[in-house]
Write an enzyme that holds these catalytic residues in place. Sequence first.
Site, PDB file in Angstrom:
ATOM      1  N   ASP A  91       0.930  -1.149   0.067  1.00 27.73           N
ATOM      2  CA  ASP A  91       0.054   0.092   0.069  1.00 27.73           C
ATOM      3  C   ASP A  91       0.849   1.118   0.076  1.00 27.73           C
ATOM      4  OD1 ASP A  91       0.698  -0.368   2.958  1.00 27.73           O
ATOM      5  OD2 ASP A  91      -0.833   1.120   3.207  1.00 27.73           O
ATOM      6  N   ASP A  94       6.100   0.574   3.004  1.00 30.40           N
ATOM      7  CA  ASP A  94       6.429  -0.841   3.741  1.00 30.40           C
ATOM      8  C   ASP A  94       5.895  -1.859   2.841  1.00 30.40           C
ATOM      9  OD1 ASP A  94       3.474  -0.364   4.078  1.00 30.40           O
ATOM     10  OD2 ASP A  94       3.700   0.038   6.183  1.00 30.40           O
ATOM     11  N   TYR A 243      -4.934   0.599   9.787  1.00 36.39           N
ATOM     12  CA  TYR A 243      -5.914   0.820   9.133  1.00 36.39           C
ATOM     13  C   TYR A 243      -7.458   0.424   9.750  1.00 36.39           C
ATOM     14  CZ  TYR A 243      -3.022   1.969   5.041  1.00 36.39           C
ATOM     15  OH  TYR A 243      -2.090   2.303   4.252  1.00 36.39           O
ATOM     16  N   GLU A 492       5.771   9.969   3.076  1.00 35.62           N
ATOM     17  CA  GLU A 492       5.155   8.605   2.475  1.00 35.62           C
ATOM     18  C   GLU A 492       3.985   8.777   1.535  1.00 35.62           C
ATOM     19  OE1 GLU A 492       4.717   4.128   4.408  1.00 35.62           O
ATOM     20  OE2 GLU A 492       4.046   5.859   5.684  1.00 35.62           O
TER      21      GLU A 492
END
Length: 520
Positions: A91, A94, A243, A492
């Site tokens: 996603d 990472d 999440y 990120e």
Amino acid sequence: MEKMMIKMRKKKLPLSISHHCCFLLSLFSIFASFRSTPVHNYADALTKSLLYFEAQRSGRLPYNQRVTWRDNSGLTDGLEQGVDLVGGYYDAGDHVKFGLPMAFTVTMLSWSIIEYGEYISGAGELEHAVEAIKWGTDYFIKAHTSPNVLWAEVGDGYTDHYCWQRPEDMTTSRQAYKIDENNPGSDLAGETAAAMAAASIVFKKTNPHYSHLLLHHAQQLFEFGDKYRGKYDENIGVAKNYYTSVSGYKDELLWAAIWLYRATDNHHYLNYMIDNGDSFGGIGWSITEFSWDVKFAGIQVLASQLLTEEKHMKHKDMLEKYQSKAEYYICSCLNKNNGTKNNVGLTPGGLIYIRQWNNMQYVSSGAFLVLVYSDLLRKSNGKELKCHGGEVTSEELLQFSKSQVDYILGSNPLNMSYLVGFGPRFPTRVHHRGASMVSYRENKGFIGCTQGYDNWYGSTDPNPNIVVGALVGGPNHNDEFNDKRGNYMQTEACTYNTAPLVGIFAKLNYLENTVLHAFY
């Protein structure tokens, strides 16, 4: 005017533009604005945005892989559990495969093609956009191993974040986690059903067998999620700190239902959305964000589109209640609701600002919904959006969406593009493991778990590999940005940041290069 019409016929513009002379006058303001603001190469932005998804691929890379600093990874995913979970997307920076944001990414890529596929095709990027969707849906088919079982996650954030390694070198846990009848996850099942239903529309003409397969999985997942209700993060603890499903699962069930209705025209799904609109919050929640977690605004915009068709008039009252909430969201983006708490925040430079961590996700998703609603207004015979702060035209909505995208591409106080690889100045120290270290294809020497932290993470040098097309978290509330690898809140990038931009770039490219040339 006659000369303009002749030019337009030569360009073979859509009937909706060439047929309505009155619409020509309203376009002048748009074109004048295009000329008065900095011009960005939207076609280049579109091409680069689709490259990003190739950088995020997990599994065995295909022969036509264009991001050459990546190589195969995660080839044993699911092996311990006796299931093939190779593939899908990482996603962000990472290497955990989180099901919920991955599914939302695919839903938004599909929606981009459904709304703006002709413009994506016109820019020569439809094949790449479809490939980006299929990389995700192929994985979802694998992950949905039986009607009431969906594999939700591979790896976990705790062990993954302990290491700074290239995906090709992974030594972290690849344990897989699932939802089932005893451990439900209606939000995850619903979002994955929405993704597969939306994708089935994309493949309906070009690959009908695959489209039917996706629809079959989507229907099963929706039934599973609706029958066995629960939040996925309450049953998969490792997902909770990464999440968390703050909005619960009711928005995802409505989201899945409306996408299944669009894919099947089966009124069972429409009735589900109508019957549950009140109790599930679809017509109750006034929302000022649209994201991988909170789907209400997206549902409300889709419901508003249904009002343009006569066959839905028997549900007119309920659909108009959905629409009123959609308009609340759109008005909030333009800061035209009553009171600051009913509007989204804006930076001094005019960027949507929701929160400090990865704020750009709300910018791209918000710009997409505003653009879709602009198109809806335009098709409604000049109808205007009535906000508390005044009436808004479809052209004004288009301009707002464009302003957000232009900010992303460099029209901002720092003159920096937040789409990596686009323009002369963009973030060079993106918080991304694979990009921050020497490419595996250049140096196959193993890089250990903490070796990446020792040798690469703290370096002030630019990343050796450019994650082209990644939309980073972006600036803070004062339009300030600190380009440091350790500043993950700003540097990120995530797949669901970029996904909504695909359709917007294509539409703006069409307006910039096709319609403008018809006039000038």
